[in-house]
Motif scaffolding. Structure first.
Motif, mmCIF file in Angstrom:
data_model
loop_
_atom_site.group_PDB
_atom_site.id
_atom_site.type_symbol
_atom_site.label_atom_id
_atom_site.label_comp_id
_atom_site.label_asym_id
_atom_site.label_seq_id
_atom_site.Cartn_x
_atom_site.Cartn_y
_atom_site.Cartn_z
ATOM 1 N N HIS A 10 0.864 -1.183 0.000
ATOM 2 C CA HIS A 10 0.000 0.000 0.000
ATOM 3 C C HIS A 10 0.903 1.236 0.000
ATOM 4 O O HIS A 10 1.934 1.246 0.672
ATOM 5 N N GLY A 14 -2.879 4.776 0.808
ATOM 6 C CA GLY A 14 -3.675 3.575 1.033
ATOM 7 C C GLY A 14 -4.002 2.788 -0.222
ATOM 8 O O GLY A 14 -4.729 1.805 -0.168
ATOM 9 N N ARG A 15 -3.476 3.237 -1.377
ATOM 10 C CA ARG A 15 -3.731 2.509 -2.620
ATOM 11 C C ARG A 15 -2.914 1.220 -2.649
ATOM 12 O O ARG A 15 -1.855 1.131 -2.039
ATOM 13 N N LEU A 16 -3.422 0.233 -3.393
ATOM 14 C CA LEU A 16 -2.817 -1.090 -3.477
ATOM 15 C C LEU A 16 -2.052 -1.240 -4.792
ATOM 16 O O LEU A 16 -2.565 -0.887 -5.852
ATOM 17 N N TRP A 102 -1.089 1.785 -9.077
ATOM 18 C CA TRP A 102 -1.642 1.903 -7.738
ATOM 19 C C TRP A 102 -3.153 2.008 -7.891
ATOM 20 O O TRP A 102 -3.634 2.817 -8.688
ATOM 21 N N ASP A 104 -6.905 2.583 -6.038
ATOM 22 C CA ASP A 104 -7.749 2.881 -4.887
ATOM 23 C C ASP A 104 -8.996 2.008 -4.984
ATOM 24 O O ASP A 104 -9.123 1.201 -5.914
ATOM 25 N N LEU A 108 -10.048 -0.310 -8.181
ATOM 26 C CA LEU A 108 -10.059 -1.764 -7.961
ATOM 27 C C LEU A 108 -11.392 -2.370 -8.396
ATOM 28 O O LEU A 108 -11.420 -3.446 -9.000
ATOM 29 N N PRO A 128 -7.673 -1.730 -0.764
ATOM 30 C CA PRO A 128 -7.165 -0.340 -0.733
ATOM 31 C C PRO A 128 -7.898 0.473 0.324
ATOM 32 O O PRO A 128 -9.102 0.353 0.507
ATOM 33 N N ARG A 129 -7.133 1.297 0.998
ATOM 34 C CA ARG A 129 -7.702 2.144 2.040
ATOM 35 C C ARG A 129 -7.999 3.539 1.516
ATOM 36 O O ARG A 129 -8.602 4.334 2.199
#
Length: 130
Positions: A10, A14-16, A102, A104, A108, A128-129
């Motif tokens: 992350h 907070g993105r994955l 990345w 979010d 996603l 993702p946060r």
């Protein structure tokens, strides 16, 4: 069993971190970066190598988040997913990734993902946060 590793990364928002698979299995689908553990490699070494090859990023490998098994052409992949922190590098797709990004939560939701990735990440509290 074919031992594999995956990185759950992350960013500060907070993105994955996800990669789109260039090759089977999962060609064209989005997944966590990672791959096979080569003979003589530790999970940590394999994960640092795979993330550098697939994303251009150097990472620090943290705690094991979870393990899943997925079908392989000859048996099963046993995938050990670890939390990772980016140390350095510039995000770019490489090796067997056709794209890297990345994501979010909104992004996603639009991506075609491999297998049970969304459900597994949700179960592990790793969506993702941002």
């Amino acid at each position: 069993m074919i031992r594999c590793v995956g990185g759950i990364v992350h960013d500060t928002n907070g993105r994955l971190l996800l990669v789109r698979r260039r090759n089977p299995p999962g060609e064209g689908l989005w997944s966590l970066p990672g791959g096979r553990v080569e003979p003589g490699e530790s999970d940590e070494t394999a994960l640092m190598r795979e993330l550098r090859e697939e994303t251009g990023l150097s990472v620090t490998v943290g705690a094991l988040v979870g393990t899943v098994t997925r079908p392989a052409p000859s048996g099963l992949y046993e995938i050990h997913d670890y939390a990772c922190q980016v140390r350095s590098g510039t995000l770019r797709a490489g090796d067997d990734a056709s794209d890297a990004r990345w994501a979010d939560a909104a992004i996603l939701a639009t991506l075609p993902l491999t297998g049970m990735l969304r459900e597994t990440l949700e179960e592990w509290g790793q969506l993702p946060r941002g």
